[in-house]
Design a protein around this motif. Structure first.
Motif, PDB file in Angstrom:
ATOM      1  N   GLY A 136       6.155   1.595 -10.441  1.00 23.48           N
ATOM      2  CA  GLY A 136       5.761   2.713 -11.274  1.00 23.48           C
ATOM      3  C   GLY A 136       5.620   4.001 -10.505  1.00 23.48           C
ATOM      4  N   LEU A 137       5.147   4.996 -11.240  1.00 21.12           N
ATOM      5  CA  LEU A 137       4.913   6.320 -10.681  1.00 21.12           C
ATOM      6  C   LEU A 137       3.414   6.518 -10.531  1.00 21.12           C
ATOM      7  CD1 LEU A 137       5.799   9.242  -9.953  1.00 21.12           C
ATOM      8  CD2 LEU A 137       5.690   9.759 -12.411  1.00 21.12           C
ATOM      9  N   VAL A 138       2.974   6.919  -9.355  1.00 16.95           N
ATOM     10  CA  VAL A 138       1.558   7.097  -9.097  1.00 16.95           C
ATOM     11  C   VAL A 138       1.370   8.345  -8.245  1.00 16.95           C
ATOM     12  CG1 VAL A 138       1.615   5.593  -7.074  1.00 16.95           C
ATOM     13  CG2 VAL A 138      -0.536   5.934  -8.299  1.00 16.95           C
ATOM     14  N   GLN A 139       0.251   8.995  -8.427  1.00 20.35           N
ATOM     15  CA  GLN A 139      -0.042  10.184  -7.619  1.00 20.35           C
ATOM     16  C   GLN A 139      -0.520   9.784  -6.232  1.00 20.35           C
ATOM     17  OE1 GLN A 139      -2.856  12.556  -9.897  1.00 20.35           O
ATOM     18  NE2 GLN A 139      -1.177  13.778 -10.735  1.00 20.35           N
ATOM     19  N   GLN A 173      10.971  -0.221  -8.253  1.00 17.65           N
ATOM     20  CA  GLN A 173      10.808   1.149  -7.765  1.00 17.65           C
ATOM     21  C   GLN A 173       9.343   1.560  -7.763  1.00 17.65           C
ATOM     22  OE1 GLN A 173      13.250   3.494  -6.677  1.00 17.65           O
ATOM     23  NE2 GLN A 173      11.435   4.686  -6.093  1.00 17.65           N
ATOM     24  N   VAL A 174       8.910   2.099  -6.635  1.00 14.13           N
ATOM     25  CA  VAL A 174       7.581   2.700  -6.525  1.00 14.13           C
ATOM     26  C   VAL A 174       7.782   4.162  -6.117  1.00 14.13           C
ATOM     27  CG1 VAL A 174       5.406   2.727  -5.259  1.00 14.13           C
ATOM     28  CG2 VAL A 174       6.432   0.549  -5.944  1.00 14.13           C
ATOM     29  N   TYR A 195       9.292  -5.926   1.571  1.00 16.65           N
ATOM     30  CA  TYR A 195      10.079  -4.950   2.307  1.00 16.65           C
ATOM     31  C   TYR A 195      10.282  -3.758   1.376  1.00 16.65           C
ATOM     32  CZ  TYR A 195      11.155  -8.585   5.732  1.00 16.65           C
ATOM     33  OH  TYR A 195      11.059  -9.556   6.690  1.00 16.65           O
ATOM     34  N   ARG A 196      10.678  -2.633   1.945  1.00 19.80           N
ATOM     35  CA  ARG A 196      10.967  -1.481   1.091  1.00 19.80           C
ATOM     36  C   ARG A 196      12.135  -0.691   1.675  1.00 19.80           C
ATOM     37  NH1 ARG A 196       5.466   2.000   2.415  1.00 19.80           N
ATOM     38  NH2 ARG A 196       6.070   2.722   4.520  1.00 19.80           N
ATOM     39  N   GLN A 197      12.781   0.038   0.776  1.00 15.36           N
ATOM     40  CA  GLN A 197      13.910   0.870   1.183  1.00 15.36           C
ATOM     41  C   GLN A 197      13.791   2.224   0.517  1.00 15.36           C
ATOM     42  OE1 GLN A 197      17.756  -0.924   0.528  1.00 15.36           O
ATOM     43  NE2 GLN A 197      18.704   0.421   2.033  1.00 15.36           N
ATOM     44  N   ALA A 198      13.647   3.243   1.344  1.00 13.50           N
ATOM     45  CA  ALA A 198      13.586   4.611   0.851  1.00 13.50           C
ATOM     46  C   ALA A 198      15.006   5.157   0.743  1.00 13.50           C
ATOM     47  CB  ALA A 198      12.751   5.465   1.789  1.00 13.50           C
ATOM     48  N   GLN A 204      -1.260  -5.282  -2.737  1.00 14.57           N
ATOM     49  CA  GLN A 204      -2.200  -4.282  -3.237  1.00 14.57           C
ATOM     50  C   GLN A 204      -2.012  -3.020  -2.409  1.00 14.57           C
ATOM     51  OE1 GLN A 204      -4.480  -4.353  -5.865  1.00 14.57           O
ATOM     52  NE2 GLN A 204      -4.709  -2.173  -5.375  1.00 14.57           N
ATOM     53  N   MET A 205      -1.682  -1.932  -3.081  1.00 12.74           N
ATOM     54  CA  MET A 205      -1.385  -0.683  -2.384  1.00 12.74           C
ATOM     55  C   MET A 205      -2.425   0.369  -2.757  1.00 12.74           C
ATOM     56  SD  MET A 205       2.778  -0.600  -2.663  1.00 12.74           S
ATOM     57  CE  MET A 205       2.838  -0.565  -4.445  1.00 12.74           C
ATOM     58  N   ASN A 206      -3.195   0.788  -1.783  1.00 15.82           N
ATOM     59  CA  ASN A 206      -4.224   1.810  -1.981  1.00 15.82           C
ATOM     60  C   ASN A 206      -3.904   3.039  -1.134  1.00 15.82           C
ATOM     61  OD1 ASN A 206      -5.684  -0.029  -3.600  1.00 15.82           O
ATOM     62  ND2 ASN A 206      -6.772  -0.833  -1.817  1.00 15.82           N
ATOM     63  N   SER A 207      -4.540   4.146  -1.476  1.00 12.14           N
ATOM     64  CA  SER A 207      -4.343   5.396  -0.719  1.00 12.14           C
ATOM     65  C   SER A 207      -2.865   5.686  -0.511  1.00 12.14           C
ATOM     66  CB  SER A 207      -5.066   5.310   0.637  1.00 12.14           C
ATOM     67  OG  SER A 207      -6.447   5.067   0.456  1.00 12.14           O
ATOM     68  N   LEU A 208      -2.108   5.582  -1.576  1.00 16.28           N
ATOM     69  CA  LEU A 208      -0.659   5.741  -1.475  1.00 16.28           C
ATOM     70  C   LEU A 208      -0.272   7.156  -1.065  1.00 16.28           C
ATOM     71  CD1 LEU A 208       0.389   3.558  -4.503  1.00 16.28           C
ATOM     72  CD2 LEU A 208       1.185   3.260  -2.150  1.00 16.28           C
ATOM     73  N   LYS A 209       0.820   7.232  -0.314  1.00 15.13           N
ATOM     74  CA  LYS A 209       1.354   8.498   0.181  1.00 15.13           C
ATOM     75  C   LYS A 209       2.776   8.680  -0.338  1.00 15.13           C
ATOM     76  CE  LYS A 209      -1.150   7.909   4.560  1.00 15.13           C
ATOM     77  NZ  LYS A 209      -1.007   7.840   6.039  1.00 15.13           N
ATOM     78  N   PRO A 210       3.252   9.911  -0.415  1.00 13.31           N
ATOM     79  CA  PRO A 210       4.643  10.124  -0.852  1.00 13.31           C
ATOM     80  C   PRO A 210       5.649   9.344  -0.010  1.00 13.31           C
ATOM     81  CG  PRO A 210       3.453  12.185  -0.899  1.00 13.31           C
ATOM     82  CD  PRO A 210       2.521  11.178  -0.272  1.00 13.31           C
ATOM     83  N   GLU A 211       5.364   9.155   1.263  1.00  9.19           N
ATOM     84  CA  GLU A 211       6.290   8.407   2.121  1.00  9.19           C
ATOM     85  C   GLU A 211       6.313   6.907   1.827  1.00  9.19           C
ATOM     86  OE1 GLU A 211       3.919  10.589   3.094  1.00  9.19           O
ATOM     87  OE2 GLU A 211       2.947   9.947   4.964  1.00  9.19           O
ATOM     88  N   ASP A 212       5.452   6.448   0.934  1.00  8.53           N
ATOM     89  CA  ASP A 212       5.510   5.051   0.491  1.00  8.53           C
ATOM     90  C   ASP A 212       6.540   4.857  -0.620  1.00  8.53           C
ATOM     91  OD1 ASP A 212       1.949   4.963   0.821  1.00  8.53           O
ATOM     92  OD2 ASP A 212       3.408   4.021   2.165  1.00  8.53           O
ATOM     93  N   THR A 213       7.129   5.932  -1.072  1.00 10.35           N
ATOM     94  CA  THR A 213       8.132   5.861  -2.136  1.00 10.35           C
ATOM     95  C   THR A 213       9.340   5.057  -1.695  1.00 10.35           C
ATOM     96  OG1 THR A 213       7.464   7.954  -3.141  1.00 10.35           O
ATOM     97  CG2 THR A 213       9.730   7.239  -3.530  1.00 10.35           C
ATOM     98  N   GLY A 214       9.822   4.208  -2.587  1.00 11.18           N
ATOM     99  CA  GLY A 214      11.015   3.421  -2.288  1.00 11.18           C
ATOM    100  C   GLY A 214      11.151   2.257  -3.243  1.00 11.18           C
ATOM    101  N   VAL A 215      12.194   1.485  -3.034  1.00 13.65           N
ATOM    102  CA  VAL A 215      12.367   0.240  -3.783  1.00 13.65           C
ATOM    103  C   VAL A 215      11.731  -0.873  -2.963  1.00 13.65           C
ATOM    104  CG1 VAL A 215      13.992  -1.382  -4.777  1.00 13.65           C
ATOM    105  CG2 VAL A 215      14.495   1.069  -4.825  1.00 13.65           C
TER     106      VAL A 215
END
Length: 121
Positions: free
Chosen positions: A10-13, A116-117, A37-40, A81-92
């Protein structure tokens, strides 16, 4: 046949939280390690976190203290569980599992379809 099905991202601030899950199903004898794993965009797929069947965890330095991996062995499910998310955490985000399909089979690597996150600033 084995399937790894991830929950919807999803989309999160920035600063927000999100929880992903991934359930393995099908012909499964045992599961060893599971992971995320993730891929930006424009980058290679990278390790986020892994967890063994015994609960030992390993994290990428960039997510330590913010993301937590866990699993429910009875449900063949891994969580992130993802907390304190940052823009650089964006990816699949992709889950994976090292598993055996029978007593006689070797251990093989399976992947989920990806979810997608997106973290907005």
């Amino acid at each position: 046949q084995v399937q790894l099905v991830e929950s919807k991202g999803g989309l999160v601030q920035a600063g927000g939280s999100l929880r992903l899950s991934c359930a393995a199903s099908g012909s499964i004898f045992s599961i060893n390690a599971m992971g995320w794993y993730r891929q930006a965009p424009g980058k290679q797929r990278e390790l986020v976190a892994t967890i063994t069947s015994g609960g030992s965890t390993n994290y990428a330095d960039s997510v330590k203290g913010r993301l937590t991996i866990s699993r429910d062995n009875a449900k063949n499910t891994v969580y992130l569980q993802m907390n304190s998310l940052k823009p650089e955490d964006t990816g699949v985000y992709y889950c994976n599992a090292d598993l055996r399909r029978s007593y006689y089979s070797g251990t093989y690597h399976y992947w989920g379809q990806g979810t997608q996150v997106t973290v907005s600033s």
